[in-house]
Design a protein around this motif. Structure first.
Motif, PDB file in Angstrom:
ATOM      1  N   GLN B  15      82.312  19.276   8.376  1.00  0.00           N
ATOM      2  CA  GLN B  15      81.140  19.498   9.237  1.00  0.00           C
ATOM      3  C   GLN B  15      81.567  20.090  10.581  1.00  0.00           C
ATOM      4  OE1 GLN B  15      77.899  16.361   8.924  1.00  0.00           O
ATOM      5  NE2 GLN B  15      79.479  15.353   7.709  1.00  0.00           N
ATOM      6  N   LEU B  19      80.276  23.575  12.253  1.00  0.00           N
ATOM      7  CA  LEU B  19      79.699  23.578  13.602  1.00  0.00           C
ATOM      8  C   LEU B  19      80.449  24.567  14.492  1.00  0.00           C
ATOM      9  CD1 LEU B  19      77.716  22.439  15.636  1.00  0.00           C
ATOM     10  CD2 LEU B  19      79.334  20.596  16.106  1.00  0.00           C
ATOM     11  N   ILE B 107      79.743  15.540  23.651  1.00  0.00           N
ATOM     12  CA  ILE B 107      78.634  15.709  22.698  1.00  0.00           C
ATOM     13  C   ILE B 107      78.998  15.034  21.382  1.00  0.00           C
ATOM     14  CG2 ILE B 107      77.210  17.371  21.409  1.00  0.00           C
ATOM     15  CD1 ILE B 107      77.758  19.403  23.636  1.00  0.00           C
ATOM     16  N   VAL B 109      77.896  14.481  17.439  1.00  0.00           N
ATOM     17  CA  VAL B 109      77.061  14.992  16.353  1.00  0.00           C
ATOM     18  C   VAL B 109      77.223  14.032  15.173  1.00  0.00           C
ATOM     19  CG1 VAL B 109      76.562  16.942  14.835  1.00  0.00           C
ATOM     20  CG2 VAL B 109      77.418  17.360  17.148  1.00  0.00           C
ATOM     21  N   MET B 112      75.834  14.299   8.734  1.00  0.00           N
ATOM     22  CA  MET B 112      74.664  14.549   7.893  1.00  0.00           C
ATOM     23  C   MET B 112      74.495  13.478   6.829  1.00  0.00           C
ATOM     24  SD  MET B 112      73.941  18.351   6.539  1.00  0.00           S
ATOM     25  CE  MET B 112      72.235  18.610   6.138  1.00  0.00           C
ATOM     26  N   ILE B 131      75.092  14.088  25.261  1.00  0.00           N
ATOM     27  CA  ILE B 131      74.079  14.354  24.239  1.00  0.00           C
ATOM     28  C   ILE B 131      74.522  13.665  22.954  1.00  0.00           C
ATOM     29  CG2 ILE B 131      72.963  16.145  22.830  1.00  0.00           C
ATOM     30  CD1 ILE B 131      72.093  16.494  25.633  1.00  0.00           C
ATOM     31  N   LEU B 133      73.496  13.696  19.094  1.00  0.00           N
ATOM     32  CA  LEU B 133      72.678  14.445  18.140  1.00  0.00           C
ATOM     33  C   LEU B 133      72.697  13.812  16.757  1.00  0.00           C
ATOM     34  CD1 LEU B 133      74.061  17.935  19.170  1.00  0.00           C
ATOM     35  CD2 LEU B 133      71.752  17.106  19.645  1.00  0.00           C
ATOM     36  N   GLN B 135      71.482  14.796  12.698  1.00  0.00           N
ATOM     37  CA  GLN B 135      71.175  16.014  11.944  1.00  0.00           C
ATOM     38  C   GLN B 135      69.895  15.852  11.111  1.00  0.00           C
ATOM     39  OE1 GLN B 135      74.482  18.405  10.516  1.00  0.00           O
ATOM     40  NE2 GLN B 135      75.864  16.764  11.109  1.00  0.00           N
ATOM     41  N   TYR B 148      67.523  15.714  18.060  1.00  0.00           N
ATOM     42  CA  TYR B 148      67.743  16.585  16.895  1.00  0.00           C
ATOM     43  C   TYR B 148      67.741  18.043  17.352  1.00  0.00           C
ATOM     44  CZ  TYR B 148      66.887  19.182  12.628  1.00  0.00           C
ATOM     45  OH  TYR B 148      66.987  20.080  11.601  1.00  0.00           O
ATOM     46  N   LYS B 151      71.129  21.375  12.058  1.00  0.00           N
ATOM     47  CA  LYS B 151      72.110  20.841  11.100  1.00  0.00           C
ATOM     48  C   LYS B 151      73.304  21.784  10.991  1.00  0.00           C
ATOM     49  CE  LYS B 151      68.588  19.116   7.791  1.00  0.00           C
ATOM     50  NZ  LYS B 151      67.648  18.729   8.784  1.00  0.00           N
ATOM     51  N   VAL B 152      74.380  21.270  10.410  1.00  0.00           N
ATOM     52  CA  VAL B 152      75.522  22.160  10.135  1.00  0.00           C
ATOM     53  C   VAL B 152      75.277  22.954   8.852  1.00  0.00           C
ATOM     54  CG1 VAL B 152      77.260  20.762  11.324  1.00  0.00           C
ATOM     55  CG2 VAL B 152      76.835  20.363   8.899  1.00  0.00           C
TER      56      VAL B 152
END
Lengths: 168, 153
Positions: B15, B19, B107, B109, B112, B131, B133, B135, B148, B151-152
């Protein structure tokens, strides 16, 4: 050739044993390479077994496979889409001591029926059915995935960091 | 600007690679340098060798955790990034936490894979990252700390 992978962390012998049962039943005669995870005691005369694979080795087998059999990990799902491979997935279950939680069941909920070349199973019957479909379709080309978004995530992160914002 | 991207080897790193590709597509001539760190040795991305970072999970003892925090400090002192982005899991969280303590922009992420709820690491990350995030759109709906942005995939 069928490539089996259980990911980088724990072994997942339930998947390997289920595959062996299917192999016995279907009389599938093709080569099988299985990455079984460190700590697995699985051996077979009909399967080439390795504990773990480097990134290069992983993609070596992945790109040559007629089909992929895997735990429901994101790496395998994304790689199947990237390499246009049919994949059969069985989620690890927390109750069976196969992972630290049940996020693989959640992943299945997210991806089930989203891609016609990815088959998600939870029991022997659905696994056998999926394997039969996989083998019947060997040689049938998988259409490359069309990205659904325009790199939206990367675009938003770049904009947040003040990059790539210079539009004409 | 220097960006350090860090993730555990395996699905998290796959992922991260996607990204990275997505962010690069958006860069238009700006000076951005990327460095990578992962929990396996001899991993390369775009011919750049990724830094090796120790693997750690929730069952690891405090002794291991302290060693890993020290390694995170060393890694950040060596690379001197302006921004740290992680796609998971716990090793990435530790690098993010140390980066935040050192005043970097951070950040998170979340993977998923987490469709019903944020990962354990994500739940921690949302309290200190700049941040956090997810997905999946629905996971950001009832949590002000989670966003949100796509997505990757």
């Amino acid at each position: 050739m069928i490539f089996i992978t259980v990911g980088t962390q724990l072994p997942f012998d339930r998947l390997i044993n289920l595959f062996t049962e299917w192999q016995e039943y279907s009389r599938y005669g093709g080569d099988v390479i299985a990455q079984v995870g460190e700590g697995s005691h699985f051996t077979s005369s009909r399967i080439k077994v390795v504990d773990s694979l480097s990134s290069d080795q992983y993609y070596h087998w992945f790109s040559r496979a007629d089909g992929v059999v895997s735990h429901a990990g994101m790496g395998s799902i994304l790689s199947c889409l990237d390499y246009s491979k049919r994949g059969v997935f069985l989620p690890r279950e927390y109750a069976l001591g196969e992972h630290r939680n049940d996020h693989q069941l959640d992943t299945v909920n997210a991806f089930e029926r989203q891609y016609e070349t990815l088959y998600f199973c939870t029991d022997k019957e659905s696994f056998f059915n999926a394997m039969n479909v996989l083998v019947e379709n060997i040689g049938v080309e998988v259409q490359p995935m069309v990205p659904k978004n325009e790199s939206e995530l990367g675009k938003n992160i770049a904009a947040y960091l003040g990059l790539g914002g210079r539009l004409p | 600007m220097k960006i350090l991207m860090v993730a555990s080897f395996g699905g998290h790193f796959i992922q991260l690679k996607r990204l990275h590709q997505q962010i690069r597509e958006r860069i238009e001539g700006e000076e951005v340098m990327f460095e990578f760190a992962t929990t396996a040795e001899n991993v390369a991305l775009n011919n750049d060798k990724a830094h090796n970072f120790p693997n750690v999970h929730r069952g690891s003892g405090w002794g291991v955790m302290i060693v890993v925090f020290k390694r995170a400090y060393k890694l950040l002192k060596l690379i001197k990034p302006d921004v740290v982005i992680s796609t998971g899991a716990l090793p990435g969280l530790i690098v993010c936490l140390m980066a935040k303590l050192l005043g970097k922009k951070v950040i998170w992420v979340d993977s998923m894979a987490n469709y019903q709820k944020l990962s354990f690491s994500g739940h921690v990350a949302k309290y200190f990252c700049n941040i956090c995030l997810t997905q999946w759109e629905h996971l950001a709906e009832n949590d002000d700390r989670v966003v949100y942005w796509g997505k990757v995939l």
